[in-house]
Design a protein around this motif. Structure first.
Motif, PDB file in Angstrom:
ATOM      1  N   SER A  32      -9.241  83.637  13.460  1.00 41.09           N
ATOM      2  CA  SER A  32      -9.301  84.540  14.618  1.00 41.09           C
ATOM      3  C   SER A  32      -9.952  83.894  15.835  1.00 41.09           C
ATOM      4  N   PRO A  33     -11.116  83.221  15.698  1.00 41.94           N
ATOM      5  CA  PRO A  33     -11.713  82.579  16.873  1.00 41.94           C
ATOM      6  C   PRO A  33     -10.796  81.558  17.535  1.00 41.94           C
ATOM      7  N   LEU A  34     -10.015  80.834  16.752  1.00 41.87           N
ATOM      8  CA  LEU A  34      -9.161  79.792  17.316  1.00 41.87           C
ATOM      9  C   LEU A  34      -8.063  80.355  18.215  1.00 41.87           C
ATOM     10  N   LEU A  35      -7.667  81.599  17.998  1.00 37.46           N
ATOM     11  CA  LEU A  35      -6.626  82.182  18.847  1.00 37.46           C
ATOM     12  C   LEU A  35      -7.075  82.284  20.297  1.00 37.46           C
ATOM     13  N   GLU A  36      -8.388  82.283  20.526  1.00 36.40           N
ATOM     14  CA  GLU A  36      -8.907  82.368  21.894  1.00 36.40           C
ATOM     15  C   GLU A  36      -8.550  81.137  22.725  1.00 36.40           C
ATOM     16  N   VAL A  37      -8.306  79.991  22.080  1.00 39.65           N
ATOM     17  CA  VAL A  37      -8.016  78.768  22.834  1.00 39.65           C
ATOM     18  C   VAL A  37      -6.506  78.506  22.915  1.00 39.65           C
ATOM     19  N   ASP A  38      -5.694  79.470  22.498  1.00 38.09           N
ATOM     20  CA  ASP A  38      -4.241  79.464  22.665  1.00 38.09           C
ATOM     21  C   ASP A  38      -3.548  78.233  22.073  1.00 38.09           C
ATOM     22  N   PRO A  39      -3.739  77.960  20.788  1.00 39.35           N
ATOM     23  CA  PRO A  39      -3.010  76.845  20.166  1.00 39.35           C
ATOM     24  C   PRO A  39      -1.541  77.216  19.964  1.00 39.35           C
ATOM     25  N   THR A  40      -0.697  76.209  19.889  1.00 41.58           N
ATOM     26  CA  THR A  40       0.712  76.452  19.587  1.00 41.58           C
ATOM     27  C   THR A  40       0.893  76.832  18.122  1.00 41.58           C
TER      28      THR A  40
ATOM     29  N   ARG B  72      12.830  74.964  26.757  1.00 44.82           N
ATOM     30  CA  ARG B  72      12.604  73.618  27.260  1.00 44.82           C
ATOM     31  C   ARG B  72      11.667  72.848  26.333  1.00 44.82           C
ATOM     32  N   ILE B  73      12.002  71.603  26.072  1.00 42.21           N
ATOM     33  CA  ILE B  73      11.123  70.748  25.269  1.00 42.21           C
ATOM     34  C   ILE B  73       9.837  70.494  26.044  1.00 42.21           C
ATOM     35  N   GLU B  74       8.719  70.699  25.385  1.00 46.71           N
ATOM     36  CA  GLU B  74       7.414  70.472  26.014  1.00 46.71           C
ATOM     37  C   GLU B  74       6.999  69.022  25.766  1.00 46.71           C
ATOM     38  N   PRO B  75       6.870  68.230  26.822  1.00 50.13           N
ATOM     39  CA  PRO B  75       6.653  66.785  26.637  1.00 50.13           C
ATOM     40  C   PRO B  75       5.262  66.415  26.128  1.00 50.13           C
ATOM     41  N   GLU B  76       4.279  67.287  26.383  1.00 48.24           N
ATOM     42  CA  GLU B  76       2.900  66.953  26.001  1.00 48.24           C
ATOM     43  C   GLU B  76       2.561  67.602  24.668  1.00 48.24           C
TER      44      GLU B  76
ATOM     45  N   GLY C 238       2.573  71.581  25.623  1.00 42.21           N
ATOM     46  CA  GLY C 238       2.624  72.088  26.995  1.00 42.21           C
ATOM     47  C   GLY C 238       3.315  71.132  27.934  1.00 42.21           C
ATOM     48  N   GLN C 239       3.423  71.572  29.185  1.00 42.97           N
ATOM     49  CA  GLN C 239       4.057  70.769  30.230  1.00 42.97           C
ATOM     50  C   GLN C 239       3.045  69.957  31.030  1.00 42.97           C
ATOM     51  N   ASP C 240       1.828  70.497  31.207  1.00 43.50           N
ATOM     52  CA  ASP C 240       0.819  69.916  32.096  1.00 43.50           C
ATOM     53  C   ASP C 240      -0.265  69.208  31.273  1.00 43.50           C
ATOM     54  N   PRO C 241      -0.387  67.883  31.398  1.00 40.51           N
ATOM     55  CA  PRO C 241      -1.389  67.162  30.596  1.00 40.51           C
ATOM     56  C   PRO C 241      -2.816  67.634  30.850  1.00 40.51           C
TER      57      PRO C 241
END
Length: 945
Positions: free
Chosen positions: A283-291, A260-264, A334-337
Motif C-alpha cells: 500500500s505505501p508503494l502506491l503513493e510513488v506511482d510505480p508501473t 505509445r511505447i514509453e522509452p524510459e 515514462g516519457q520524461d527522464p
C-alpha cells in the motif's frame, strides 16, 4: 460424445460446403487438445483449423443443420488456460494454426485489427517500429493468443496502469451461421432480433450485477452487464464477449487499443527479510506511482537459488547461507527522464522508512532489466519443476483483494493451507492485490482431490470477506461453478438470458460459466489428467508435462520447438507429443483396431520431431521428447519388424569404422552408394563425398594411447558422421588448434550410438557406447585434454550417456577448453582486427547456453569481434532434413531463422555439421567451423603440420 460415423459425416459435410482448413479426428491431435495448463482433461471428438472468417461461417452453417444440432463447439487459442477454459467434447476450433495474422494498423489513431490466433509477443514485435504496443502483459506472452486473452480477460504485470485486456479492446467481430457481425460496422438485419433479446436480458440484471461486483482495478468481467449497457443508453454487445470464455460464440476479428511505447524504464529490486514485510510495503508503494510491483516469496527464492537463477541478481541481493529472503520488483516507466528519476527518488526515500528492507538495486539498462525480470518470471516454471508426486496446482492462484487488505487476507489464506497440510509458493502482483499461490497436490489421490474442493471453498469465502474477487487474472474455466453464488440469482438469470440470445442451442463451450439446460462443470467433477507414474517408467516425463507450453513460443530465434514453429500444429510440439504418449501409455482398454490406429497416429507425430532436444533443456520440467520417442520405438519395434529404411542408418553407424578404414577404396564408388542410400531411405541430398582421413601423424590410433604424448597435445574426439563425411571440418579443427599453439591428434573414430539410441535400438546403443567409453577412458589416461568439436556428438555424451548410466571421463567442448585457456592468457593474437558471426547448433545453445559467450571470449582474446545472434533450428537435424517427407518443414525452418544470416557482410561460421550442410544446400554460402576461421586469421590453414 460423437461416434466415428458422426465425425465422419461432419467432416464430409464440411468439405462439401467448402471448408478449406483441416478437419481431423487424429488420436494424437485430439490428445493434445484434451489438455491445457490446468489439471483437467477432456478429449474432443473432432478438431478443425479454419483458415479465415469464411471458414468459420461455413463451419457454423453446417453445424446449424438438424443432424448436427447437438454438437458442442469450443474455440481454442494458445491453450495456456489454467482452469480448463478451452477443454470440451465435440468440436474444438484451433484458431492459432492459421488465423494468426495482423490485419491492419492505424498508426495515427492508435489501434490494430488482429485475428484471434495471433500471439501477443508477435503482435508487439510487429508494432514496435511504429512506436505503439498492446499493453496487457502476461507471463505467457510468447504463446498466448489475443483471442484467448479476450476470452479470459487476461492481465498481468502493469495492470494497475494499463488495465486488463477488456480495458484495451475497441471492438469485435463474430462469426454466425447467417453471416459476420461486427461492432465496427452496421448491424445486419439478421442480427437485430438476437441483439434486442440480449440487451433486454442484460438490462434486467445490470443493477444487481453492479451491486455484487467489487470496485477493483482487477474488476469482474465476462458477461459485463455494466459496460455493455451504458447508463447514457445504447448497447455495446461486444463487451459481453470479453471474459466470456467462448460461451457466447466464435470471435473472428479483434480491434485492440494501442499505447505509445514509453522509452524510459527503470527497475528497482528490493530484498526483504520476510514475505510478510514485503507485503506490508504494497500500500505505501502506491503513493510513488510505480508501473508495476511484483513479489517473490522465500519458497520461490529458495527454488531459484537451488536452480542457479539467483546468480543473475547483483551480489548484494543474493541470500547468504540459510538466509530466507523475499523480493519486490518495482518498475517505473515514462516519457520524461527527469520525472521518472524523481519518482524513483521518492520510492527510495519511502523504502528507507519501511521495516525489513535488506538491500536494493536499481537497473536502468534494458538488457539488465530483462535479465532481472526473468528471475521473477521463472517462478511459475520453478514451481512446476518441484519433485515428488504432489505438485503445485493452479486453482486458487489469482485471487484479488484491495492491496490494503493483503496482509490479513494472506494470513488467513495460508492458515487454510496449513490446516490442510499443504506446501506452497507465492509470487504475484501486489500493486493490484493479486497473488499467485499454488498449493502442492497429488490429484491421483482421492484425498487430495477432496482437499482441492475444501481449499477452493475456503478461499472463495475469504475473497468475499475481504472485498475481493476469486478470479482476478486467469479467467474462470471450471471455477465458474462459483459464479451463480457470486453474482446472485437476479444477475445470473440475466446472464442466462444473454446466453440464450447468442447461443440458443447451448453449444458454445457448454458447461462453462453459464448454462440454461444443464449443470455447469465443477472443480472436482471435471475429469482430471493423470499426474504420475513411477520415475522408473521411461515415459514418466510425459506425465510431468503440466501444459505450461513454453514449447509453443512463436519466435523463430528461440530453438524450442522447431516442428511446432514450422507447422503451428499442436500435436507437433513437446506438449502435444507428451499428451499423445501419455494417452498411448494409458490406452489399456483399446481394441486391437483402436490400438493400431493410435500407434499409427503416434508414429507420424514422433516422426516429425527433429530430435534437437531443446525440450530436454528449455522446458521447465525437462520433458525430453526424443528420449521418450526412443522408449516408444523400443516397445513398438519389439512387436513389429523394423523397415529397411530404418535399418539402413543403424547398419551404417555400426559398420562406420570399417567404412572409414576402406575409404580409399570406397571413395570412387561412393556417389553410387550414396544414391542407393537415398533410394532405400527415401532421402535427398545425401553426402556424395567420402572423407579420406587426416595424415597419419595427426591421427591417434588406439595402440598409440600407451605411448607418451608431447606437451600441449589435445585429443580430438569425433563421431562417425564427421569422420566419414566432413573432411573439411576435420582439417579446420586441426589447423585451428595448431594455429593456437597446440598439438592436436584426432582419436580413431568409434561410433557413439546416436542413430541406435534415436531409433530405440537400446541393445546396440549400449554395445557401441561401452566400446566408446572404454576408448575414451584409455585416452584420458594419457593426461591430454579430450575435446569434442561437434555439438550433437558432445551433447549426446552429456545427456544420453548420463541417462543410461554410462560413465565417461571429462570431455570438453572446444569453446569450453579454449575459453579457459583465454582466461589464462594462453592464446595468441591476430595481427589485425577482424569481425565474424557465429551461428550455434540449437542442441548446444539450449543445453549449454553459455557456449556463445565462450566462443565470443575465445575470439576476443585472439582479436576477432564475434557476433552470436540468437537462432532457432536450421532444419537439418541429422537425417531429418534429408528425408523427402520432411523437406517442406526443413526448408521452412531454414528460411525462418538462418537464411537472413547467409547474406551477412561478416564471415559466417557455424558450430554444427548439420547446420553447415543445410546452409550449403539451401544457400550459396558454405560456413566453416569456428576453428577454421581461427586458423585462417592466425595464418595456420595453409598446410597441416
Amino acid at each position: 460424445m460423437l461416434d466415428h460415423s458422426q465425425t465422419d459425416a461432419l467432416a464430409l459435410a464440411l468439405g462439401a460446403a467448402g471448408f478449406r482448413g483441416e478437419v481431423e479426428a487424429d488420436t494424437a491431435l485430439r490428445a493434445a487438445m484434451a489438455t491445457d495448463n490446468s489439471v483437467y482433461q477432456i478429449t474432443p471428438d473432432l478438431v478443425v483449423a479454419p483458415r479465415d472468417e469464411n471458414d468459420l461461417q461455413v463451419l457454423l452453417e453446417v453445424l446449424d443443420r438438424p443432424e448436427f444440432a447437438s454438437v458442442a463447439l469450443t474455440g481454442r487459442g494458445g491453450g495456456t488456460g489454467t482452469n480448463g477454459q478451452s477443454l470440451n467434447r465435440g468440436v474444438v476450433v484451433d484458431m492459432r494454426r492459421h488465423m494468426n495474422g495482423l490485419i491492419t494498423v492505424d498508426a495515427e489513431q492508435g489501434w490494430a485489427d488482429v485475428q484471434p490466433g495471433m500471439v501477443l509477443d508477435d503482435l508487439n514485435d510487429r508494432l514496435r517500429a511504429s512506436g505503439w504496443f498492446f499493453a496487457p502483459e502476461t507471463s505467457t506472452s510468447t504463446r498466448c493468443t489475443i483471442g484467448g486473452m479476450v476470452s479470459t480477460d487476461a492481465s498481468g504485470k502493469g495492470s494497475r496502469i494499463y488495465g486488463k485486456t477488456s480495458d484495451n479492446i475497441l471492438g469485435l467481430e463474430i462469426a454466425h451461421a447467417k453471416g459476420i457481425l461486427s461492432s465496427m460496422a452496421e448491424t445486419p438485419d439478421w442480427a437485430r432480433d438476437m441483439l434486442t433479446r440480449a440487451e433486454e436480458a442484460a438490462r434486467t440484471g445490470r443493477e444487481a450485477f453492479i451491486r455484487n461486483t467489487p470496485r477493483l482495478n482487477r474488476r469482474f468481467t465476462g458477461y459485463d452487464l455494466e459496460r455493455a449497457c451504458p447508463p447514457e443508453g445504447g448497447f455495446e454487445w461486444w463487451r459481453l464477449f470479453l471474459g466470456a470464455e467462448g460461451t457466447l460464440g466464435l470471435i473472428s476479428r479483434i480491434r485492440v487499443k494501442l499505447r505509445r511505447i514509453e522509452p524510459e524504464k527503470r527497475l528497482l529490486v528490493v530484498a526483504f527479510d520476510s514475505f510478510r514485510a514485503a507485503l506490508q510495503a504494497a500500500s505505501p508503494l502506491l503513493e510513488v506511482d510505480p508501473t508495476a510491483v511484483e513479489v517473490m516469496d522465500e519458497t520461490v527464492q529458495e527454488l531459484a537459488r537451488k536452480s542457479g537463477i539467483l546468480n543473475r541478481l547483483p551480489e548484494a541481493l543474493r541470500p547468504g547461507d540459510g538466509q530466507p529472503l523475499a523480493y519486490l520488483f518495482i518498475e517505473f516507466n515514462g516519457q520524461d527522464p527527469a520525472a521518472l528519476q524523481q519518482r524513483i527518488a521518492n520510492c527510495r526515500q519511502l523504502l528507507a522508512s519501511i521495516r525489513g528492507v535488506k538491500a536494493m538495486h536499481l537497473a536502468g539498462d534494458l538488457a539488465e532489466i530483462r535479465e532481472l525480470w526473468a528471475v521473477r518470471s521463472a517462478g511459475v516454471g520453478l514451481l512446476g519443476k518441484v519433485d515428488g508426486a504432489a505438485r503445485p496446482v493452479a486453482f486458487v492462484e489469482d485471487t484479488v483483494v484491495p492491496p490494503e487488505n493483503l496482509p490479513a487476507f494472506v494470513d488467513e489464506f495460508l492458515a487454510v493451507l496449513t490446516r490442510n497440510g499443504l506446501g506452497f509458493g507465492i509470487y504475484g502482483h501486489i500493486d493490484v492485490g493479486c497473488l499467485h499461490i499454488r498449493p502442492a497436490l497429488n490429484l491421483d489421490q482421492a484425498e487430495d482431490r477432496e482437499r482441492l474442493v475444501a481449499v477452493s471453498d475456503a478461499v472463495y469465502a475469504l475473497t468475499r470477506k475481504y472485498g475481493g474477487i476469486f478470479w482476478g487474472e486467469h479467467g474462470k474455466g471450471v471455477r465458474g461453478a462459483y459464479l451463480q453464488d457470486w453474482i446472485g440469482p437476479q444477475a445470473y438469470r440475466a446472464l442466462q438470458g444473454v446466453k440464450a440470445a447468442f447461443d440458443p442451442q447451448g453449444r458454445y463451450n457448454p458447461g462453462k460459466l453459464v448454462s440454461n439446460d444443464a449443470p455447469v462443470m465443477g472443480i472436482a467433477t471435471t475429469p482430471f489428467r493423470s499426474f504420475n507414474v513411477p520415475d522408473s517408467d521411461p515415459l514418466h516425463k510425459a506425465f510431468r508435462c503440466n501444459g505450461n507450453a513454453q514449447c509453443l513460443s512463436y519466435a523463430a530465434s528461440v530453438p524450442m520447438c522447431p516442428s511446432f514453429k514450422a507447422t503451428a500444429d499442436l500435436r507437433h510440439s513437446p506438449k502435444g507429443r507428451a499428451d499423445a504418449l501419455r494417452a498411448w501409455h494409458q490406452a489399456r482398454n483399446d481394441t486391437p483396431a483402436e490400438r493400431h490406429q493410435r500407434e499409427a497416429d503416434l508414429m507420424r507425430v514422433l516422426d516429425g520431431c527433429l530430435g534437437c532436444k531443446a525440450c530436454a533443456s528449455s522446458c521447465p520440467v525437462q520433458v525430453d521428447i526424443p528420449s521418450m520417442r526412443s522408449a516408444f520405438y523400443e516397445d513398438y519395434f519389439s512387436r513389429h519388424r523394423r523397415p529397411l529404411a530404418e535399418q539402413a542408418p543403424l547398419l551404417a553407424e555400426r559398420f562406420s569404422p570399417y567404412i572409414a578404414r576402406m575409404s580409399p577404396l570406397l571413395s570412387a564408388v561412393w556417389p553410387v552408394l550414396s544414391r542407393l542410400g537415398e533410394h532405400i531411405t527415401d532421402s535427398t541430398d545425401m553426402p556424395r563425398r567420402l572423407a579420406r582421413g587426416l595424415p597419419a601423424h595427426l591421427r591417434l590410433r588406439r595402440r598409440d594411447l600407451d605411448a607418451p604424448l608431447p606437451d600441449r597435445t589435445v585429443i580430438l574426439v569425433q563421431d562417425w558422421f564427421t569422420a566419414l563425411f566432413d573432411p573439411d571440418t576435420q582439417r579446420d579443427v586441426v589447423a585451428g588448434f595448431q594455429a593456437l599453439g597446440y598439438k592436436p591428434r584426432m582419436l580413431q573414430m568409434q561410433p557413439a550410438g546416436k542413430a541406435a539410441y534415436a531409433a530405440g535400438d537400446f541393445r546396440n546403443f549400449r554395445t557401441l557406447a561401452k566400446r566408446l567409453a572404454k576408448v575414451l577412458h584409455r585416452a584420458a589416461a594419457t593426461g591430454a585434454p579430450l575435446i569434442a568439436f561437434e555439438p550433437a556428438f558432445g551433447m549426446m555424451l552429456r545427456q544420453e550417456y548420463v541417462k543410461e548410466g554410462i560413465r565417461l571421463p571429462q570431455i570438453m567442448m572446444a569453446q569450453e577448453f579454449l575459453s579457459s585457456e583465454a582466461e589464462q592468457g594462453r592464446l595468441p593474437r591476430a595481427s589485425q582486427r577482424f569481425s565474424a558471426k557465429l551461428l550455434a547448433h540449437c542442441t548446444e545453445s539450449t543445453a549449454t547456453p553459455q557456449s556463445g559467450r565462450q566462443w565470443a571470449a575465445v575470439f576476443e582474446a585472439i582479436g576477432i569481434a564475434l557476433e552470436t545472434p540468437a537462432t532457432g533450428c536450421c532444419g537439418m537435424a541429422g537425417l531429418f532434413g534429408h528425408h523427402k517427407r520432411h523437406q517442406e518443414v526443413s526448408r521452412k525452418l531454414f528460411d525462418m531463422s538462418w537464411r537472413q544470416h547467409m547474406t551477412s557482410d561478416k564471415e559466417v561460421v557455424a558450430t554444427g555439421f548439420s547446420c553447415r550442410c543445410q546452409s550449403e544446400r539451401l544457400s550459396d554460402q558454405s560456413p566453416r567451423h569456428p576453428l577454421g576461421l581461427i586458423a585462417r586469421v592466425l595464418g595456420g590453414d595453409e598446410d597441416l603440420v
